[in-house]
Motif scaffolding. Structure first.
Motif, mmCIF file in Angstrom:
data_model
loop_
_atom_site.group_PDB
_atom_site.id
_atom_site.type_symbol
_atom_site.label_atom_id
_atom_site.label_comp_id
_atom_site.label_asym_id
_atom_site.label_seq_id
_atom_site.Cartn_x
_atom_site.Cartn_y
_atom_site.Cartn_z
ATOM 1 N N LYS A 73 -39.290 18.023 -20.748
ATOM 2 C CA LYS A 73 -38.075 18.023 -21.551
ATOM 3 C C LYS A 73 -37.487 19.430 -21.642
ATOM 4 C CE LYS A 73 -36.258 16.548 -26.037
ATOM 5 N NZ LYS A 73 -36.584 15.933 -27.348
ATOM 6 N N ILE A 74 -38.354 20.424 -21.844
ATOM 7 C CA ILE A 74 -37.888 21.806 -21.932
ATOM 8 C C ILE A 74 -37.245 22.241 -20.617
ATOM 9 C CG2 ILE A 74 -38.646 24.220 -22.156
ATOM 10 C CD1 ILE A 74 -40.818 23.195 -24.085
ATOM 11 N N LEU A 75 -37.872 21.889 -19.497
ATOM 12 C CA LEU A 75 -37.366 22.294 -18.188
ATOM 13 C C LEU A 75 -36.215 21.411 -17.700
ATOM 14 C CD1 LEU A 75 -40.695 23.198 -16.331
ATOM 15 C CD2 LEU A 75 -39.032 24.753 -17.376
ATOM 16 N N GLY A 76 -36.020 20.267 -18.363
ATOM 17 C CA GLY A 76 -34.841 19.455 -18.089
ATOM 18 C C GLY A 76 -34.890 18.629 -16.825
ATOM 19 N N PHE A 77 -36.018 17.933 -16.566
ATOM 20 C CA PHE A 77 -36.023 17.051 -15.393
ATOM 21 C C PHE A 77 -36.696 15.706 -15.682
ATOM 22 C CE2 PHE A 77 -40.064 19.148 -15.064
ATOM 23 C CZ PHE A 77 -40.900 18.426 -14.205
ATOM 24 N N ALA A 78 -36.575 15.233 -16.924
ATOM 25 C CA ALA A 78 -37.188 13.963 -17.320
ATOM 26 C C ALA A 78 -36.661 12.782 -16.506
ATOM 27 C CB ALA A 78 -36.969 13.719 -18.814
ATOM 28 N N GLU A 79 -35.409 12.878 -16.055
ATOM 29 C CA GLU A 79 -34.819 11.747 -15.323
ATOM 30 C C GLU A 79 -35.439 11.544 -13.937
ATOM 31 O OE1 GLU A 79 -31.915 15.235 -14.574
ATOM 32 O OE2 GLU A 79 -33.373 14.560 -16.076
ATOM 33 N N TYR A 80 -36.268 12.488 -13.506
ATOM 34 C CA TYR A 80 -36.895 12.377 -12.182
ATOM 35 C C TYR A 80 -38.338 11.877 -12.252
ATOM 36 C CZ TYR A 80 -32.931 15.190 -10.656
ATOM 37 O OH TYR A 80 -31.656 15.654 -10.387
ATOM 38 N N ALA A 81 -38.762 11.379 -13.403
ATOM 39 C CA ALA A 81 -40.164 11.012 -13.603
ATOM 40 C C ALA A 81 -40.670 9.996 -12.576
ATOM 41 C CB ALA A 81 -40.373 10.468 -15.019
ATOM 42 N N ASP A 82 -39.795 9.098 -12.128
ATOM 43 C CA ASP A 82 -40.222 8.057 -11.187
ATOM 44 C C ASP A 82 -39.768 8.332 -9.754
ATOM 45 O OD1 ASP A 82 -41.572 6.405 -13.104
ATOM 46 O OD2 ASP A 82 -39.596 5.894 -13.910
#
Length: 201
Positions: A102-111
């Protein structure tokens, strides 16, 4: 973490000539130097990936290591990497990893599979894997390569959070423009650390 009298030779050339490093709790330290100065060799020795020709390295707790070269399985998704490393670290859940993502801003790429990620996002994952077990000492080799400006700032926010939590953070870079963010700056030249001084703190 403490290292005393670290020497290393490569191809008959002395790369490190008696390097001493001490990282107390709650500091953010940088080592800068030109390409080929031996920074990556030193960090690998501190992380236990290489043995010095002479000298000793002592760790007083958990440590994390983020290598310069990203090593991921292109067939695994981001989430699969997290689960694999959680099992390796023996941690029960992914809460810490999810906080870093979340801090680094790439949660949307988890899958997303690692092979489909951009270089900058791969580096974000590389960094997340190094810190998800909440290490007491964090060793980072050129950790923000490939980051855009926003992610670069997010990285420093993460590093400051680690310091505030009493962790020791060592950042290695060939660039010196961010040294004002550091408590101390050491320069590796001719195989020796020089000019140990205070940064911004």
């Amino acid at each position: 973490m403490e290292a005393k009298g670290v020497h290393h030779s490569y191809g008959g050339r002395a790369v490190l000539r008696g390097v001493d490093v001490e990282l107390p709790a709650g500091v953010l330290v940088g080592i800068v130097g030109e390409n080929g100065a031996g920074k990556t060799k030193l960090l690998k020795i501190l992380a236990g990936q290489m043995r010095p020709s002479r000298g000793v390295v002592r760790h007083g707790g958990r440590f994390g290591y983020c290598p310069q070269r990203v090593v991921l399985n292109d067939a695994f998704t981001v989430r699969q990497h997290l689960r694999f490393f959680a099992a390796a670290y023996g941690i029960p859940d992914l809460r810490r990893a999810e906080e870093v993502i979340k801090i680094l801003g790439f949660a949307e790429y988890a899958d997303e599979r690692a092979g489909a990620l951009s270089g900058g996002t791969r580096q974000k994952l590389n960094l997340t894997l190094a810190v998800m077990h909440d290490p007491q000492v964090l060793l980072l080799d050129e950790p923000y390569q490939g980051f855009d400006w926003e992610t670069y700032l997010r990285f420093w926010d993460l590093a400051v959070r680690f310091r505030a939590a009493g962790r020791s953070v060592l950042v290695v870079s060939h660039l010196a423009y961010d040294t004002d963010r550091l408590d101390q700056v050491w320069r590796l030249r001719d195989g020796v650390l020089h000019g140990r001084g205070e940064g911004a703190g």
